[in-house]
Design an enzyme around this catalytic site. Structure first.
Site, PDB file in Angstrom:
ATOM      1  CG  HIS A 187       7.043  31.042   3.020  1.00 15.74           C
ATOM      2  ND1 HIS A 187       6.402  31.112   4.233  1.00 15.74           N
ATOM      3  CD2 HIS A 187       7.328  32.330   2.675  1.00 15.74           C
ATOM      4  CE1 HIS A 187       6.291  32.366   4.612  1.00 15.74           C
ATOM      5  NE2 HIS A 187       6.853  33.136   3.668  1.00 15.74           N
ATOM      6  CD  GLU A 196       7.136  25.825   5.175  1.00 18.75           C
ATOM      7  OE1 GLU A 196       7.087  25.911   6.413  1.00 18.75           O
ATOM      8  OE2 GLU A 196       7.608  26.746   4.449  1.00 18.75           O
ATOM      9  CB  CYS A 250       4.013  30.863   8.402  1.00 16.10           C
ATOM     10  SG  CYS A 250       3.730  30.771   6.623  1.00 16.10           S
ATOM     11  CB  CYS A 308       3.443  27.194   4.963  1.00 16.50           C
ATOM     12  SG  CYS A 308       4.547  28.279   4.036  1.00 16.50           S
TER      13      CYS A 308
END
Length: 153
Positions: free
Chosen positions: A54, A56, A84, A87
């Site tokens: 992801h 992040e 999410c 993260c």
């Protein structure tokens, strides 16, 4: 140009890179105490065949390399889509001081979409979380991505 607007343009450019690679268009940056961008990241889960790629997480990993430490005290993570739970946990564990995001994610977001401010404060007492005003570009980019995905299928 205001600092946050400048950061938002960079985050959106990163999200555009993800979009071009047929990834969900999410971009993130980590900014240090002085306001300097120390890392950047964008989604690459499909490309790398790795669920944790992801934006992040990628930005955090790059920041660890830049600083030489896994603790990012005083840093701010800026992302175009609500983080999410995975993260958010990584952000908190890295001791990031603040998170700024622009668009809620009702399906997977873990800030306003899943937790109350009281719950977040209990889970992550030192983490400051701010929802910033989206220019509309994040929403347009995400809509274009999912429209393209639906027409492909």
């Amino acid at each position: 140009m205001k600092e946050l607007e400048y950061y938002q343009k960079i985050v959106l450019a990163l999200a555009q890179k993800a979009f071009q690679k047929k990834e969900i268009p999410v971009g993130a940056i980590v900014v240090d105490k002085t306001g300097q961008i120390i890392s950047r990241g964008y989604n690459l889960s499909h490309t790398k065949k790795d669920a944790i790629e992801h934006a992040e997480i990628r930005a955090l990993k790059a920041a660890f390399k830049t600083t030489g430490d896994w603790r990012l005290d005083g840093c701010k993570l800026i992302v175009n889509l609500e983080p999410c739970l995975m993260c958010l946990g990584a952000i908190a564990n890295a001791r990031v001081q603040e998170v700024a995001y622009y668009l809620p994610d009702p399906q997977f977001g873990s800030v306003e979409s899943r937790f109350t401010k009281k719950q977040l404060a209990k889970l992550f007492p030192r983490l400051i979380i701010n929802k910033e005003t989206d220019t509309g570009e994040t929403k347009i980019l995400l809509q274009a991505f999912f429209k393209k995905l639906r027409t492909k299928n």
